[in-house]
Each structure stands twice: as structure tokens, then as C-alpha cells.
Design a protein around this motif. Sequence first.
Motif, mmCIF file in Angstrom:
data_model
loop_
_atom_site.group_PDB
_atom_site.id
_atom_site.type_symbol
_atom_site.label_atom_id
_atom_site.label_comp_id
_atom_site.label_asym_id
_atom_site.label_seq_id
_atom_site.Cartn_x
_atom_site.Cartn_y
_atom_site.Cartn_z
ATOM 1 N N SER A 96 31.161 39.811 49.038
ATOM 2 C CA SER A 96 32.488 40.281 49.413
ATOM 3 C C SER A 96 32.358 41.329 50.515
ATOM 4 C CB SER A 96 33.253 40.797 48.189
ATOM 5 O OG SER A 96 32.560 41.846 47.540
ATOM 6 N N ASP A 97 32.960 42.476 50.389
ATOM 7 C CA ASP A 97 33.032 43.453 51.479
ATOM 8 C C ASP A 97 31.744 44.256 51.558
ATOM 9 O OD1 ASP A 97 34.048 44.889 53.567
ATOM 10 O OD2 ASP A 97 35.425 46.080 52.383
ATOM 11 N N LEU A 156 27.734 38.399 42.109
ATOM 12 C CA LEU A 156 28.688 39.080 42.983
ATOM 13 C C LEU A 156 28.017 40.245 43.693
ATOM 14 C CD1 LEU A 156 31.631 39.170 43.954
ATOM 15 C CD2 LEU A 156 32.155 40.646 42.013
ATOM 16 N N ALA A 157 28.276 40.336 44.999
ATOM 17 C CA ALA A 157 27.749 41.414 45.831
ATOM 18 C C ALA A 157 28.864 41.938 46.721
ATOM 19 C CB ALA A 157 26.591 40.899 46.687
ATOM 20 N N GLY A 158 28.660 43.121 47.266
ATOM 21 C CA GLY A 158 29.634 43.696 48.194
ATOM 22 C C GLY A 158 30.560 44.662 47.487
ATOM 23 N N GLY A 159 30.520 45.916 47.853
ATOM 24 C CA GLY A 159 31.419 46.908 47.264
ATOM 25 C C GLY A 159 30.962 47.455 45.934
ATOM 26 N N ILE A 160 29.750 47.115 45.502
ATOM 27 C CA ILE A 160 29.279 47.576 44.181
ATOM 28 C C ILE A 160 28.430 48.831 44.382
ATOM 29 C CG2 ILE A 160 27.973 46.985 42.113
ATOM 30 C CD1 ILE A 160 28.693 44.066 42.613
ATOM 31 N N GLY A 161 29.074 49.975 44.174
ATOM 32 C CA GLY A 161 28.387 51.243 44.358
ATOM 33 C C GLY A 161 28.643 52.228 43.241
#
Length: 500
Positions: free
Chosen positions: A225-226, A265-270
Motif C-alpha cells: 500500500s502506501d 500486507l505492507a506499506g504504512g505499518i509503523g
Amino acid sequence: MTSSPLHSESSASTGPVEARRAFPSQQTAGTALDIYPEWLGDQRFSHQHGSRFCYVVGEMARGIATPLMVIEAVKAGLVGFYGSAGLRPETIAAGIDEIEAGLGKNAPAWGANLIHSPQQPGYERAVVDLFLARGVARVSASAFMALSKEIVRYSARGLSRAEDGSIARSTHVFAKVSRAEVARHFMAPAPDKLLAGLVSAGDISTEQAELAKLVPVAADITAESDSGGHTDNRPAGPLFSSLLRTREDACAEHGLSPDMIRIGLAGGIGTPWAAAAAYQMGAAYILTGSINQAAMESGLSPEGRKLLAEAGPADVAMAPAADMFEQGVEVQVLKRGTLFAMRGKRMWEIYKARSGFEDCTPDERKFIETALGEPFATAWERTRAYMQGANPKELALAEAEPRRKLALVFRRYLFFGAQWARDGEAARLRDFQIWCGPAMGAFNEWAKGSPLEALENRTVRQIAWNLLDGAAHITRMQAMRATGHDVPGSAFGYQPGLFQ
């Protein structure tokens, strides 16, 4: 409310629970559940890849995800990918040597990156040759818009019949995608035409080609994702649901079981909340990227990591990609503290409007040479020298067309922006290209005032274990709320700590 077993308010903890606990065979409605980080995600993922957790430390190109990062990720129970994209085969080979020295030969839970490189003829084949020769069992495929014969060759070469008659894999493709139409290629068996060509060339056996017609090219699909770097800035929820539907359609079309394909799922995981949300949506695994660039094991320079640690969620921007400049493809980068995104965008506007450097206005020429840090003629001679060895065919076209020459010089600037960030080139600090998504700023906000605020405490182990433990805690709170318990909003908080 008690926290989940990984949590540590201080450095006194010995880390995650040391032994897996058997998952209860039955649960009574209305009771609180113990939820452990090992249970988050699809357990078939961790079983298949030999990890403790369904968590991937993603590849970051050109060696930012270093061999040391891979080693430490695997030792922490994670899956780690070496950022081999864009590196010379001999450099990749040296990185594999380092990983094997740290983990042992044939260790599970690690892999390397294969990036689609149509502008570098022969590169993909050379890298796949290396991976197959060295027994690299996992490849993260990125920037693919369609299947190439090399990614199909890698996937098919690991297929065999197990003793029980099932199809076994010794080469695993993780396909990183942000569009359903791209995911569909990887969720389907390899096309007959590609397989026939590989058999004819002696690249795979007839048996491997037949088996490849019965399984998807990739059993692990990473919904990107983002994210930082190459991204379509897709929202995670709509993208994930789109890929779920695509899996159903692709499997129905080809007679496959949907359970053959895991979607991560990847992107925006912080933060733990983002991780918990991903697992709650049904992600088989999560993948983190931007936040690991600030880790101690990162190949990014200390100066670059310091810039990342100061970023907020909005301190990112899109800039032209060095490898696909002429196509208008962009990457997401850090905006705070650099001029790279602004300069890259202006280069793109000039490229669209002008037929070459000579056609530029005086102001445009001044801007170009200021950004390059040298006269255009000097930059072209340096570019020309490189292209003579890398792609003489493209060089010949540029020699005859000034606009192509302009593009190649701009691409060189964009490329070196990332190199200066890795090397910590102090004189080019304002030109650092640091791939970064909003997850980095969210992580910084969450870590503020905690031990993880200090860069020296940011390791892939500490980052991952805090995210996993926090996600397990948040999931437990939500499970209690969903089973009728009165759970206040404050119970969903989670402060990072250190584990030993």
C-alpha cells in the motif's frame, strides 16, 4: 488489564515468551483470550518459511537492507530479505556469503530481492543464475508489471513431487504488488508459452514445466500500500480486499485452492495499531520497510538515519524514479531536510518541455547545473563513460538525440541521490534520496519519549518485537470488547520498551 507477554516497560524483560503455547482447541464465548505474537497471521506462513513470527523485514534496494539486517531479523524470529536490487552480482554474492556466515548454510527464513530491470539487458538472468547456484530459497519480486521468463524460471526450478504426491517448493516467490491486475499474473500458473520457451532453452525440465502448470507462480503475495520507494500510494484496506477478490477469481479460473496463496500486507505499518489492523483484516503476514531504514543494521548512513528519525507522517513527497524516469514513474521519499523531491520534480518538468539542454532557458540551465553540482558537459561525460559499459545501445541513441542525453544526466542525478544518502556524503546532504513512507513519521511519534526514540536503540529486533507485542495487546483488547467486556479506550494504548 495485563499486557501481552512480550511487553516490557523497561529493559528488565528477557524478551518474548520463550515457548509457544498450544492454541486452545475451544474457546468459551464471552471470555478473555490470551493472545500471543506468534499467533498473529497465518501459521502456515511461519511453518513454511521457518520463522517464529509472521513478520517480514522487507528488502530495501541497493543494500539498505544489509546482510547484517537479514541475520538479525532471522535471529529475532522474523523473515528477512536482503536488499540486493540494483547491486552488481559480485556484490550480491558477497552479501550471500556474509548471511551464510552469520546464519549457516541453508538457514531458513531469509531471501533476497529481484527487481524487474528491462533497461539492463541480462541483469535479471545473471541475478537468477546466482540465486539458483547459491541456493537462495526466497525471492521478493518487485517492480514487475507482468511475468518475466526469469521470475518464472526461478519459481519453476524449485518444483518437485514429494513422496506423498504433493508438489513441493524449494524456491519461493514473494510477489510485491499494488494492483490486482499484476497480482493475477502471480496468482495463476505460469503461461504455457513461457514454460515451453524455458524448456526449449534448457532452463527448466519438462517435469518442472508440468508441475508449474498446477501451482501459482507465487504462493506469497505482498499487498504494497502506501510505502516508501516505488508505490502507487494505495490505501491498505481497499487494496487488501481487492487482492482477496482477485485470489478468489484467479483460483476459480485455474482450478486452484485459495489456500495455496497467502496475502500479506505492507506499506504504512509503523505502529502496533497499524500492525494489528493488518492482521485483523486477515493478512497472512506483515512486512515493514521504511521504519527499518532507521535501524542500526541499516545500510543508510548515520546522517540519513538521523533525518529519518526527525520525520513526521506528512514529511514525505513523490519524486521521479531514476530507473523509470522517462516513463514518469515516481517514488515516495523523505521531504524533510532535503531538496531532492523538489529538484527531481523540476527536472521532470524540464524534460517534458525541452528538446535538450541547449533548448533550456538560462534560469533552467542554472538550476540544472546547481543541482548537478557541476557543468552539464562534465555531467554528460561522466554519464557517457558509465553508459559505454552498461548500455551502449541506449548511449548511441542519446548521442543522436539531445533530449535522451538530458534524461540520462537527470537519471544519473536521481541515482546518486540514493548513493549519497547511503554514503553520508555531507556536501550533498540536501540531495539525499531516502525512500520513505508515512509509516516512518508515525513510528517517530509513537516512539517519542520512549527508549526507541534514541537511534542507538533502534534495531530490527527491538522494532519488530515492540510492534508484535503491541499488536497482540491491541488484538486482545479488541477481542475482549467484541465478547462483551467493558474495555475503555485507554486500554488500547501501548508504550514501546526494550527487550533483552
